[in-house]
Design a protein around this motif. Structure first.
Motif, PDB file in Angstrom:
ATOM      1  N   GLU A 107      50.096  34.987  38.638  1.00  0.00           N
ATOM      2  CA  GLU A 107      49.117  34.381  38.403  1.00  0.00           C
ATOM      3  C   GLU A 107      48.544  34.623  39.596  1.00  0.00           C
ATOM      4  O   GLU A 107      47.157  34.640  40.045  1.00  0.00           O
ATOM      5  N   ALA A 108      49.419  33.322  40.795  1.00  0.00           N
ATOM      6  CA  ALA A 108      48.162  33.218  41.945  1.00  0.00           C
ATOM      7  C   ALA A 108      48.126  34.659  42.711  1.00  0.00           C
ATOM      8  O   ALA A 108      47.056  35.043  43.556  1.00  0.00           O
ATOM      9  N   THR A 109      49.227  35.338  42.660  1.00  0.00           N
ATOM     10  CA  THR A 109      49.139  36.278  42.881  1.00  0.00           C
ATOM     11  C   THR A 109      48.367  37.519  42.641  1.00  0.00           C
ATOM     12  O   THR A 109      47.257  38.775  43.520  1.00  0.00           O
ATOM     13  N   PHE A 110      48.057  37.963  41.606  1.00  0.00           N
ATOM     14  CA  PHE A 110      47.001  38.715  40.338  1.00  0.00           C
ATOM     15  C   PHE A 110      45.900  38.436  41.638  1.00  0.00           C
ATOM     16  O   PHE A 110      45.442  39.321  40.968  1.00  0.00           O
ATOM     17  N   ASP A 111      45.356  37.071  41.052  1.00  0.00           N
ATOM     18  CA  ASP A 111      43.994  36.267  41.351  1.00  0.00           C
ATOM     19  C   ASP A 111      44.461  37.026  42.996  1.00  0.00           C
ATOM     20  O   ASP A 111      42.601  37.278  42.805  1.00  0.00           O
ATOM     21  N   ARG A 112      44.221  36.775  43.755  1.00  0.00           N
ATOM     22  CA  ARG A 112      44.479  36.922  45.130  1.00  0.00           C
ATOM     23  C   ARG A 112      43.676  38.452  44.848  1.00  0.00           C
ATOM     24  O   ARG A 112      43.517  39.013  46.643  1.00  0.00           O
ATOM     25  N   VAL A 113      44.967  38.842  45.225  1.00  0.00           N
ATOM     26  CA  VAL A 113      44.556  40.778  45.214  1.00  0.00           C
ATOM     27  C   VAL A 113      43.576  41.482  44.998  1.00  0.00           C
ATOM     28  O   VAL A 113      42.980  42.097  45.072  1.00  0.00           O
ATOM     29  N   TYR A 114      42.998  41.128  43.188  1.00  0.00           N
ATOM     30  CA  TYR A 114      41.854  41.572  42.949  1.00  0.00           C
ATOM     31  C   TYR A 114      40.504  40.382  43.633  1.00  0.00           C
ATOM     32  O   TYR A 114      39.666  41.689  43.802  1.00  0.00           O
ATOM     33  N   ALA A 115      40.784  39.294  44.048  1.00  0.00           N
ATOM     34  CA  ALA A 115      39.613  38.997  44.684  1.00  0.00           C
ATOM     35  C   ALA A 115      39.498  40.043  46.270  1.00  0.00           C
ATOM     36  O   ALA A 115      38.691  40.036  46.909  1.00  0.00           O
ATOM     37  N   VAL A 116      40.364  39.853  47.303  1.00  0.00           N
ATOM     38  CA  VAL A 116      40.673  40.747  48.040  1.00  0.00           C
ATOM     39  C   VAL A 116      40.183  42.651  47.967  1.00  0.00           C
ATOM     40  O   VAL A 116      39.348  42.932  48.915  1.00  0.00           O
TER      41      VAL A 116
END
Length: 256
Positions: A107-116
């Motif tokens: 989930e952390a990777t998912f959120d980071r990729v969508y954030a950037v």
């Protein structure tokens, strides 16, 4: 130098390497004053030094676009200040690519990729586009990707963010076009820089086998398209996604 972007100012996110750097260099060569932006001050300084050595105008503004509205607004404000009060061209290029398959993505990777890849350009555009409208117009260029439309087994997360950017391109063209702000996108194929002395293919190169181009593309190929979309000659181009992908999505790939 043909000065197609003379007297224009530009902010290119993620422009300390690869496609972003090529776009910044090309814009400066066409007469624009460019803000080079990214997380690495060292790499940013190298890009700026190269542009200035060639007679162009460039400055570096550090930014870690984490997806927050505050980070995007801060970059817009500082870039405008450095550029003399206005941004004529915005290139939403910064992005990250995790190669994990779906079950291995946390989930952390998912959120980071969508954030950037999505939230940061969304809130940057939310700040810059109205300012462009107030100053009489401007151009926004988003970076999509060929895998937004042609599925591959690795990269579902990344491809979905690029699909979002291509959809936003059309939505923003409708929203901001009547105010004089043109919004378009470029969809690159497999693009990478050649490294002197490098031997053997890199991951992704095989995706271009059987295409009309037959191989990966250079960052400069994307920069040429960006210059067109930033220049006045594309005044009648709105909401377009230009494929600069060696024929990967538009032509049947014939395996050798």
């Amino acid at each position: 130098m043909t000065a197609r972007l003379r007297d224009k100012t530009a902010l290119v996110t993620g422009s300390t390497s690869n496609i972003g750097r090529a776009i910044a260099v090309a814009f400066a060569a066409e007469g624009a004053h460019v803000v080079v932006s990214g997380r690495s001050a060292e790499r940013g300084a190298e890009v700026v030094a190269g542009i200035r050595a060639a007679g162009g105008r460039a400055d570096f503004v550090a930014a870690d676009l984490d997806g927050s509205a505050a980070a995007s607004t801060a970059l817009a404000d500082e870039a405008a200040r450095v550029l003399g009060g206005r941004i004529d061209v915005l290139v939403n290029n910064a992005g990250i690519y995790p190669g994990s398959v779906t079950p291995a993505t946390d989930e952390a990777t998912f959120d980071r990729v969508y954030a950037v890849n999505v939230k940061a350009p969304y809130f940057l555009t939310a700040v810059v586009a109205p300012r462009m409208a107030d100053q009489g117009g401007g151009a926004i260029i988003n970076l999509g990707s060929w895998i937004a439309r042609l599925g591959v087994p690795v990269g579902a997360l990344y491809s979905s963010t690029k699909g979002a950017m291509e959809t936003l391109t059309r939505a923003w063209a409708s929203e901001f076009g009547p105010s004089g702000v043109r919004v378009n996108a470029i969809s690159p194929g497999v693009v990478r820089e050649s490294v002197p002395g490098e031997s053997g293919p890199r991951p992704g190169d095989s995706m271009m086998i059987g295409t009309p181009a037959g191989s990966f593309g250079a960052p400069e190929a994307i920069a040429h398209a960006a210059v067109y979309l930033a220049a006045d000659e594309s005044a009648f181009t709105h909401g377009a996604v230009i494929d600069v992908d060696g024929g990967r999505t538009g032509v049947a790939v014939i395996a050798a």
